[in-house]
Scaffold this active site. Structure first.
Site, PDB file in Angstrom:
ATOM      1  N   GLY B  12     -61.511  17.322  64.850  1.00 39.31           N
ATOM      2  CA  GLY B  12     -62.237  17.443  63.585  1.00 39.31           C
ATOM      3  C   GLY B  12     -61.545  18.403  62.619  1.00 39.31           C
ATOM      4  CE  LYS B 198     -56.911   8.072  76.263  1.00 38.18           C
ATOM      5  NZ  LYS B 198     -55.943   9.125  76.633  1.00 38.18           N
TER       6      LYS B 198
END
Lengths: 409, 409
Positions: B12, B198
């Protein structure tokens, strides 16, 4: 959605084949059924599964059902005129034609924008390797700083044969022609022109302003000898033909040249007809794309990916971020610092004198090499290097048998 | 366009930094100025350049100026609820949260579609490597058949330390923790869970139907020993942790396991924290993507590329081609044939007897290895191999010290 195909050669035939065999997954991806409406080619193809051939460009231009055209005829004449007219008529065009994109990309993209259609060219660089689209999508958030890579399969095959099999350049080229990897007239490949066009496309797209391939310093692999390959090997390196472009504060650098790469470099292991493209961005670090850089189906699949994208973006121009060029934007690559490899005949020069001056000296065993050696200079600009090997320069007194730029990581 | 950021941790913070520093190129790429409207985090950041922090999710949800939210908080609680509400409120969400995408991707994509917004997750696999978007754009024209690769930087760093430096697993893990490459609790990495999520995302996207990561057979690297690494080296190979998925007629296969790869394999040279992902398609051949698979800025740049894409696709849902799962769609990976490496203690067994039966035998010199050896079996299914090393199987009579699957090119 019906598409037109202009040119039914290797790539055009591949596009037709993929549309026929992958119909279902194409529909799943694009949300529409895609069929071939018309195929333009001067030749006859009586055995093709397609029966919609025409020899008249107007048939495609005036067909209101055709919304996208794949221009896979190559060359700039008549591809340039055709593409222009199609875009002006509100049809999207997708292409594998690197020559046209490198030369007229700026204008054609502007016409596409003005007519709210698309001009896409994923297939123009790297065959089936997705490199063009990532530059304007996935990597778009990065300030990219460098792109360089092995962009031509033919020359990489030839160099690989020299490196791995000890073939001479001439024999390796002949083998490439026999295997269908090189054309009868291999000039565009071995002189670096093909790599140069691709480099111009990558630079224009990655850094935002048109770079003219005609202005990029371009050297092919015709002067690379088996001896150079062997000196490089002794130095722990390989020779690859690279297209290189990088961004600076006031513009961009670009060049095409054979380069000596350390064996540990990710591009050093890319052999045969494979391509590898390294992209560097601030924050991103290095990202590499690798795959078969040519071939009918890989290239056709890239063309088809653009067709699907245009179908998904009907009535919406996709912004690529490639704008007009600018006087002085392409900077002088000779001002870039680098180390250089130089092969010298051993006249009066003793290798030891060079070692003392901060050169790396490479010597090879065997009768063949008894009268020569090679050095690797300290880092210097291209101008400084030119001076060094000029008549009155430090190496000018010796017989320079070869010289190749080093590319560091 | 204003964006919200949920979670102001490493990724972030990177998103915030990139938006601040790359404002101009972001505007050029997206056609709009992008600024940060609100940042949700329970912590205080008094020194941040941003002054728009909130601790209340409602502030983002109800801000009509915020059209896109970057969910980079990780985990499924409360990320799942937050994402759902944002999408239902007509805001696009982009994320690096592989756990959430792997678990709830199907539902969240459907909600995004129903609300004509987007849920994008380029950053969930491969950090800054563009791999997710090419699967639904550039490679969309291909019938993809296989995707496999090194998807986790932490385990690749550990294995590289074992291979190159001769470190034990324990020491290499400790070093990875000291260097910030592994978390204090490294379970998710070393047990393969991260790679597994993934792999599920790649399989769901590439082959079109949801694959549940909880159902994928998953083995980490905790059982890989330095001895295995040395036998592999003698065999001309390296050990890498791979996520593997492939398409078959009636479904897909997927698994996560340490794998023995020939040293010439393009993935074998991918070391340290780098990731490499190989994609194979009919016609396309092999395409490989390589880069730094983690890190604040690479991951943030992938998040930002999704933000730019959502801005470019306002009021338009991007079709990813990931639909609901199906009973029996994930096939039994134990039916796949492979060769297997087995390390055996030398009790009565003589290496010669195995050589005669078509096994490759690997022996190592030195005191340490005098009472053991390794074999590589002929090709067989996972079930046949289980039987082979079971109590009454051919190898069951010996002491099996280790076993690893071979992955061929």
């Amino acid at each position: 959605m019906k598409i037109g195909i202009m040119g039914f050669g290797v790539v055009g035939g591949g596009v037709g084949e993929l549309i026929a065999t992958n119909a279902e997954s194409i529909k799943r991806r694009s949300g529409e059924e895609i069929t071939v409406g018309k195929i333009l080619d001067l030749r006859d193809f009586p055995d093709s599964q397609y029966k919609c051939f025409t020899k008249d460009f107007q048939d495609i231009l005036n067909d209101p059902e055709i919304g996208v055209v794949a221009e896979v005829m190559g060359g700039t004449k008549p591809a340039y005129e055709f593409t222009k007219q199609l875009l002006e008529a509100g049809k999207s065009v997708v292409t594998s034609n690197k020559e046209l994109v490198a030369k007229h990309g700026t204008e054609l993209l502007k016409i596409a924008k003005d007519n709210n259609v698309n001009y896409l060219f994923e297939a123009s660089v790297g065959g089936g390797i997705p490199i063009i689209r990532p530059l304007y999508t996935s990597l778009a958030a990065n300030e990219l700083t460098d792109i360089y890579g092995i962009l031509n399969g033919t020359t990489n095959y030839i160099l690989t044969q020299m490196i791995k099999e000890g073939e001479t350049f001439e024999n390796a080229l002949k083998g490439a022609q026999e295997n269908g990897y090189a054309e009868k007239d291999p000039t565009a490949d071995i002189e670096g022109h093909d790599t140069c066009r691709k480099t111009a496309i990558l630079a224009s797209l990655a850094f935002g302003k048109f770079v003219d391939s005609d202005e990029i310093p371009c050297e092919g692999i015709t002067k690379v000898t088996l001896e150079d390959v062997e000196y490089a090997a002794k130095f722990g390196a390989v020779i690859k033909l690279l297209g290189i472009t990088s961004r600076a504060e006031n513009g961009v650098y670009a060049m095409v040249c054979p380069a000596i790469l350390d064996s540990s470099h990710p591009l050093a292991g890319i052999d045969d007809v494979f391509n590898g493209i390294m992209v560097r961005g601030e924050g991103l670090g290095d990202v590499m794309f690798y795959g078969r850089g040519a071939g009918a189906l890989p290239t056709a699949s890239a063309v088809l990916s653009d067709i699907i994208d245009t179908v998904k973006h009907k009535d919406k121009h996709i912004r690529l971020g490639w704008s007009e060029g600018q006087e002085g934007y392409l900077l002088d690559a000779k001002t870039l610092p680098s180390r250089f490899y130089v092969r010298l005949s051993k006249t009066e020069a003793a290798p030891e004198t060079f070692a003392k001056k901060g050169y790396d000296v490479i010597t090879l065993d065997g009768e063949k090499y008894k009268d020569e050696f090679a050095v690797v200079t300290p880092e210097m600009t291209g101008y400084e290097f030119d001076k060094l090997v000029s008549v009155d320069g430090e190496l000018g007194g010796y017989n320079v048998l070869g010289k190749i730029r080093l590319v560091a990581e």
